[in-house]
Scaffold this motif. Structure first.
Motif, PDB file in Angstrom:
ATOM      1  N   HIS A 117     -29.881 -38.708  -7.807  1.00 17.26           N
ATOM      2  CA  HIS A 117     -29.235 -37.394  -7.780  1.00 17.26           C
ATOM      3  C   HIS A 117     -29.511 -36.574  -9.046  1.00 17.26           C
ATOM      4  O   HIS A 117     -28.884 -35.530  -9.246  1.00 17.26           O
ATOM      5  CB  HIS A 117     -27.735 -37.567  -7.571  1.00 17.26           C
ATOM      6  CG  HIS A 117     -27.386 -38.302  -6.306  1.00 17.26           C
ATOM      7  ND1 HIS A 117     -27.526 -37.738  -5.058  1.00 17.26           N
ATOM      8  CD2 HIS A 117     -26.947 -39.577  -6.109  1.00 17.26           C
ATOM      9  CE1 HIS A 117     -27.169 -38.629  -4.132  1.00 17.26           C
ATOM     10  NE2 HIS A 117     -26.815 -39.747  -4.740  1.00 17.26           N
ATOM     11  N   ASP A 118     -30.403 -37.084  -9.901  1.00 19.81           N
ATOM     12  CA  ASP A 118     -30.863 -36.346 -11.088  1.00 19.81           C
ATOM     13  C   ASP A 118     -29.692 -35.905 -11.966  1.00 19.81           C
ATOM     14  O   ASP A 118     -29.627 -34.752 -12.416  1.00 19.81           O
ATOM     15  CB  ASP A 118     -31.689 -35.131 -10.657  1.00 19.81           C
ATOM     16  CG  ASP A 118     -32.593 -34.633 -11.781  1.00 19.81           C
ATOM     17  OD1 ASP A 118     -32.824 -35.401 -12.740  1.00 19.81           O
ATOM     18  OD2 ASP A 118     -33.049 -33.483 -11.713  1.00 19.81           O
ATOM     19  N   LEU A 128     -29.032 -36.649 -14.953  1.00 18.37           N
ATOM     20  CA  LEU A 128     -29.351 -36.456 -16.362  1.00 18.37           C
ATOM     21  C   LEU A 128     -30.242 -35.241 -16.602  1.00 18.37           C
ATOM     22  O   LEU A 128     -30.807 -35.091 -17.681  1.00 18.37           O
ATOM     23  CB  LEU A 128     -30.047 -37.709 -16.921  1.00 18.37           C
ATOM     24  CG  LEU A 128     -29.158 -38.928 -17.160  1.00 18.37           C
ATOM     25  CD1 LEU A 128     -30.006 -40.117 -17.591  1.00 18.37           C
ATOM     26  CD2 LEU A 128     -28.097 -38.643 -18.208  1.00 18.37           C
ATOM     27  N   TYR A 129     -30.343 -34.339 -15.624  1.00 18.47           N
ATOM     28  CA  TYR A 129     -31.321 -33.257 -15.731  1.00 18.47           C
ATOM     29  C   TYR A 129     -31.021 -32.298 -16.872  1.00 18.47           C
ATOM     30  O   TYR A 129     -31.933 -31.681 -17.433  1.00 18.47           O
ATOM     31  CB  TYR A 129     -31.429 -32.502 -14.411  1.00 18.47           C
ATOM     32  CG  TYR A 129     -30.280 -31.565 -14.109  1.00 18.47           C
ATOM     33  CD1 TYR A 129     -29.113 -32.044 -13.537  1.00 18.47           C
ATOM     34  CD2 TYR A 129     -30.355 -30.199 -14.389  1.00 18.47           C
ATOM     35  CE1 TYR A 129     -28.061 -31.213 -13.255  1.00 18.47           C
ATOM     36  CE2 TYR A 129     -29.295 -29.352 -14.104  1.00 18.47           C
ATOM     37  CZ  TYR A 129     -28.149 -29.866 -13.536  1.00 18.47           C
ATOM     38  OH  TYR A 129     -27.104 -29.026 -13.266  1.00 18.47           O
ATOM     39  N   ASN A 130     -29.743 -32.126 -17.264  1.00 20.14           N
ATOM     40  CA  ASN A 130     -29.478 -31.158 -18.331  1.00 20.14           C
ATOM     41  C   ASN A 130     -28.521 -31.659 -19.407  1.00 20.14           C
ATOM     42  O   ASN A 130     -28.245 -30.929 -20.365  1.00 20.14           O
ATOM     43  CB  ASN A 130     -28.924 -29.845 -17.754  1.00 20.14           C
ATOM     44  CG  ASN A 130     -27.538 -30.022 -17.138  1.00 20.14           C
ATOM     45  OD1 ASN A 130     -27.060 -31.139 -16.974  1.00 20.14           O
ATOM     46  ND2 ASN A 130     -26.905 -28.916 -16.804  1.00 20.14           N
ATOM     47  N   GLN A 164     -24.643 -38.349 -19.833  1.00 18.76           N
ATOM     48  CA  GLN A 164     -23.538 -38.646 -18.927  1.00 18.76           C
ATOM     49  C   GLN A 164     -22.722 -39.829 -19.452  1.00 18.76           C
ATOM     50  O   GLN A 164     -23.284 -40.801 -19.968  1.00 18.76           O
ATOM     51  CB  GLN A 164     -24.055 -38.998 -17.527  1.00 18.76           C
ATOM     52  CG  GLN A 164     -24.711 -37.854 -16.784  1.00 18.76           C
ATOM     53  CD  GLN A 164     -23.706 -36.856 -16.247  1.00 18.76           C
ATOM     54  OE1 GLN A 164     -22.540 -37.198 -16.016  1.00 18.76           O
ATOM     55  NE2 GLN A 164     -24.146 -35.618 -16.048  1.00 18.76           N
ATOM     56  N   GLY A 197     -36.754 -42.921 -12.962  1.00 21.80           N
ATOM     57  CA  GLY A 197     -36.290 -41.715 -13.627  1.00 21.80           C
ATOM     58  C   GLY A 197     -37.048 -41.453 -14.914  1.00 21.80           C
ATOM     59  O   GLY A 197     -37.895 -42.242 -15.334  1.00 21.80           O
ATOM     60  N   LYS A 198     -36.748 -40.319 -15.553  1.00 18.07           N
ATOM     61  CA  LYS A 198     -37.339 -40.015 -16.842  1.00 18.07           C
ATOM     62  C   LYS A 198     -36.706 -40.912 -17.901  1.00 18.07           C
ATOM     63  O   LYS A 198     -35.512 -41.202 -17.833  1.00 18.07           O
ATOM     64  CB  LYS A 198     -37.117 -38.540 -17.186  1.00 18.07           C
ATOM     65  CG  LYS A 198     -37.837 -37.576 -16.254  1.00 18.07           C
ATOM     66  CD  LYS A 198     -37.580 -36.128 -16.657  1.00 18.07           C
ATOM     67  CE  LYS A 198     -38.308 -35.180 -15.709  1.00 18.07           C
ATOM     68  NZ  LYS A 198     -38.063 -33.746 -16.053  1.00 18.07           N
TER      69      LYS A 198
END
Length: 432
Positions: free
Chosen positions: A103-104, A106-108, A111, A305-306
């Motif tokens: 669900h991404d 950590l995109y911005n 957490q 993930g990244k």
């Protein structure tokens, strides 16, 4: 008569009362859950809930195919069309990170997540160790420095203080370094252990070929001298890893958190690196570890993930609550505030109306239903543990009054106007 169906071995019912072989009650468990909700909120963590069933490949990739968990303990099965291997989750970190990547999340921003729920491992059940067990887990994702390592240690210590068990727990710490440092140590460890292969037990011989670091975690007393003299991973730490570990220890000391360095502390899962730790006790027999965790900086990337630095810990609720029930300060209060009884025609309906009003004003109310003598009803009220008893009888119905009894004796038994029911009980409750 049909034969009774028993629960599965190692999977316990949680009842309102203690059982012969499982002393924890649902009320005690719920009291702990209430503490956890307040505790996680105080540190800025948000709850995440993941499915109990995951693709088996998730755990093979994250935990490690050669670990005991994946190799021997998982409940694995095929779905209905045999096209996909599924497993009941044996731990929570892999599921949590799968959801974060999918669900991404950590995109911005980093957490702080927490979870609570059942896990499953097929191992020999014993006190504090069951095939269905429950964990509370903390995952701090996207934080790189040793400050977050120290914070989650301080966070766990805060929970022990809230539960009244801090003095019964010892913090053990170690550093596993990075991948290259662990590889160098592994080579030295294998070379060392091979010299003693004829003295190793069968489990350690298997681990020597698959996961030699886990040999150091052996509980076999005949191997302790060999394991104690084995090469220490901390001796293979590079400059950055050593700096991280040193700063982490300095922060613990600055926070006044006592710890013991344990060079044999390796944890049982492949994904750990750098800081690892366990909280242990000598009050639960062989099951010494109450809470454990550490860094797993490469796991998010391993799951697609990244890259993101990560650290977390998990605690087994059953094992922890056995310790709390024996030595802690947590109290389970399943008793109602008010026990309502009635007698006479029409009194039962009026009692239900009063109970509804009390609940709307945040009183916990238990009503007696049945046709017994008032003496028997008052005995039930006493056994309920309620502080107050509400009595609705013919005289009260006719006069628009109710009778209240303080079971602690402070206010005795009084008849008051029905309109004063709430204000009287609030005053009595506040006065203790």
């Amino acid at each position: 008569m049909a034969q009774k169906i028993q629960s599965v071995k190692g999977m316990n019912d949680l009842l309102p009362v203690e059982q012969k072989d499982f002393k924890l009650t649902a009320a005690f468990w719920q009291a702990f859950e209430d503490v956890v909700v307040r505790w996680t909120r105080a540190y800025g963590y948000q709850q995440i809930r993941t499915p109990i069933v995951e693709q088996t490949g998730l755990f093979v990739r994250s935990i490690g195919e050669e670990t005991d968990v994946v190799g021997k303990e998982m409940y694995t099965f095929s779905d209905s069309n045999d096209s996909l291997s599924l497993s009941l989750r044996p731990e929570g970190t892999a599921s949590c990170l799968r959801a974060v990547v999918e669900h991404d999340l950590l995109y911005n921003s980093p957490q702080k997540l927490w979870y609570m729920g059942p896990m499953f491992r097929r191992e020999r059940p014993q006190k504090g160790r069951y095939r269905q067990f429950h964990q509370v887990g903390i995952e701090a994702l996207g934080f790189e420095g040793p400050d977050i390592d120290a914070e989650i240690i301080a966070m766990s210590e805060n929970l022990w203080k809230r539960l009244g068990i801090r003095k019964y727990l010892t913090l053990e710490i170690n550093s596993l370094g990075n991948r290259e440092e662990r590889a160098a140590h592994r080579r030295a460890l294998v070379e060392y252990l091979t010299r003693y292969e004829d003295k190793l037990d069968e489990d350690s011989k298997r681990r020597l070929k698959t996961n030699p670091l886990r040999v150091l975690d052996s509980k076999n007393p005949d191997l302790q001298e060999i394991c104690n003299a084995a090469p220490h991973l901390t001796d293979y730490l590079g400059k950055e890893s050593y700096k991280h570990y040193s700063r982490f220890k300095a922060m613990l000391e600055g926070l006044g958190i006592r710890y013991v360095e344990n060079p044999r502390l390796v944890r049982g899962l492949d994904y750990y690196n750098q800081t690892v730790f366990e909280w242990t006790t000598d009050k639960l027999g062989a099951q010494a570890t109450v809470c454990g965790g550490g860094r797993y900086d490469g796991l998010i990337e391993e799951l697609g993930g990244k890259p993101a630095p990560s650290i977390g810990f998990a605690m087994g609720i059953e094992r922890l609550l056995l310790l709390v029930s024996e030595y802690g300060s947590l109290k389970a209060n399943a008793a109602p505030d008010v026990y309502a009884v009635c007698q006479g025609e029409g009194a039962d309906l009026q009692m239900m109306k009063y109970a509804r009003t009390l609940r709307a004003n945040y009183f916990k109310v238990m009503q007696y239903f049945g046709d017994q003598s008032m003496k028997a009803k008052m005995k039930k009220a006493d056994n309920s543990g309620a502080r107050f008893v509400l009595i609705v009888a013919q005289d009260e119905l006719a006069n628009g009054t109710v009778t209240l009894k303080d079971m602690n004796g402070a206010h005795g038994q009084q008849t008051v106007a029905a309109d004063d029911l709430i204000s009287t009980l609030k005053k009595w409750k506040k006065a203790k």
